[in-house]
Design an enzyme around this catalytic site. Structure first.
Site, PDB file in Angstrom:
ATOM      1  N   GLY A   1      53.158  53.269  41.608  1.00  0.00           N
ATOM      2  CA  GLY A   1      53.987  53.122  42.799  1.00  0.00           C
ATOM      3  C   GLY A   1      53.107  52.847  44.002  1.00  0.00           C
TER       4      GLY A   1
ATOM      5  N   GLN B   1      50.395  52.209  52.584  1.00  0.00           N
ATOM      6  CA  GLN B   1      49.153  52.324  51.799  1.00  0.00           C
ATOM      7  C   GLN B   1      48.324  51.039  51.808  1.00  0.00           C
ATOM      8  OE1 GLN B   1      51.207  54.170  48.206  1.00  0.00           O
ATOM      9  NE2 GLN B   1      49.242  55.228  48.227  1.00  0.00           N
TER      10      GLN B   1
ATOM     11  N   CYS C   1      47.691  60.246  43.841  1.00  0.00           N
ATOM     12  CA  CYS C   1      48.067  59.230  44.823  1.00  0.00           C
ATOM     13  C   CYS C   1      46.873  58.304  45.020  1.00  0.00           C
ATOM     14  CB  CYS C   1      48.433  59.908  46.142  1.00  0.00           C
ATOM     15  SG  CYS C   1      48.877  58.748  47.441  1.00  0.00           S
ATOM     16  N   LEU C   2      47.145  56.993  45.098  1.00  0.00           N
ATOM     17  CA  LEU C   2      46.048  56.031  45.293  1.00  0.00           C
ATOM     18  C   LEU C   2      45.331  56.271  46.619  1.00  0.00           C
ATOM     19  CD1 LEU C   2      47.793  52.751  44.060  1.00  0.00           C
ATOM     20  CD2 LEU C   2      46.101  54.128  42.815  1.00  0.00           C
TER      21      LEU C   2
ATOM     22  N   HIS D   1      57.934  60.481  45.614  1.00  0.00           N
ATOM     23  CA  HIS D   1      56.574  60.301  46.138  1.00  0.00           C
ATOM     24  C   HIS D   1      56.524  59.110  47.117  1.00  0.00           C
ATOM     25  CE1 HIS D   1      52.040  60.441  45.453  1.00  0.00           C
ATOM     26  NE2 HIS D   1      52.202  59.261  46.042  1.00  0.00           N
ATOM     27  N   GLU D   2      57.137  57.988  46.730  1.00  0.00           N
ATOM     28  CA  GLU D   2      57.075  56.793  47.589  1.00  0.00           C
ATOM     29  C   GLU D   2      57.952  56.952  48.838  1.00  0.00           C
ATOM     30  OE1 GLU D   2      54.623  55.020  46.966  1.00  0.00           O
ATOM     31  OE2 GLU D   2      54.365  55.763  44.922  1.00  0.00           O
TER      32      GLU D   2
ATOM     33  N   HIS E   1      56.009  58.858  51.301  1.00  0.00           N
ATOM     34  CA  HIS E   1      55.012  58.030  52.007  1.00  0.00           C
ATOM     35  C   HIS E   1      55.619  57.368  53.239  1.00  0.00           C
ATOM     36  CE1 HIS E   1      51.202  57.890  49.954  1.00  0.00           C
ATOM     37  NE2 HIS E   1      51.749  57.682  48.775  1.00  0.00           N
TER      38      HIS E   1
END
Ligand code: NI
Length: 169
Positions: free
Chosen positions: A45, A50, A92-93, A134-135, A138
């Site tokens: 995702g 990001q 998370c990236l 999660h997204e 963000h």
């Protein structure tokens, strides 16, 4: 174009992203670039902040590119219903190298718009429910560490700050 992933510490990750009101070819290009960048980083995702773009756009593919039908684009997503609970490891990236158990709903329903601006609702469970939460987080300036105890969060952030100081972040 593959964009570098913005890491923890950049303020773009901590602010409310802007609602998308224009559904044009520029938006569709952003979505394509987000998928490319997500696959390159081996994520499931990615939210626009990001890659440094403070807009309410998220892409998800829990198959990591194995099944083109599982590509999800959620613009201006909102969680409208949740059911149950699950606790699994999450990463998370934007916080590479760190994973922690996070409690999330087992089932999630979102309302969002697609790349053309058409509204849809969608239900996900398990990993997909987790990714939708999660997204969406963000886009509201929240990272998964916000869900941890203060002790666990500080444990991670102390290591991050150390890496920042060493220039390894
Ligand atoms: Ni993330």
């Amino acid at each position: 174009m593959i964009h570098p992933i913005v890491k923890y510490g950049d303020e773009v990750l901590q602010k409310q992203a802007a609602t998308v009101t224009v559904f044009d070819s520029e938006l569709r290009r952003l979505i394509e670039e987000m998928f490319e960048s997500m696959y390159a980083a081996q994520g499931v995702g990615l939210a626009a902040p990001q890659i440094g773009i403070s807009k309410r756009v998220a892409v998800i593919d829990i198959t990591s590119g194995k099944d083109p039908k599982s590509k999800i684009v959620a613009i201006n997503p909102e969680i409208i219903a949740t059911e149950g609970k699950q606790t699994e490891e999450e990463g998370c990236l934007s916080l590479p190298g760190f994973r922690s158990s996070v409690k999330r709903p087992e089932k999630v329903t979102i309302r969002a718009q697609d790349a053309k601006g058409h509204e849809f609702t969608m239900r996900g469970e398990g990993l997909l429910a987790r990714a939708l939460c999660h997204e969406t987080d963000h886009l509201n300036g929240r990272l998964f560490i916000a869900h941890l105890s203060a002790l666990k969060r500080e444990f991670i952030l102390r290591k991050v700050r150390k890496m920042m100081k060493l220039g390894d972040w």
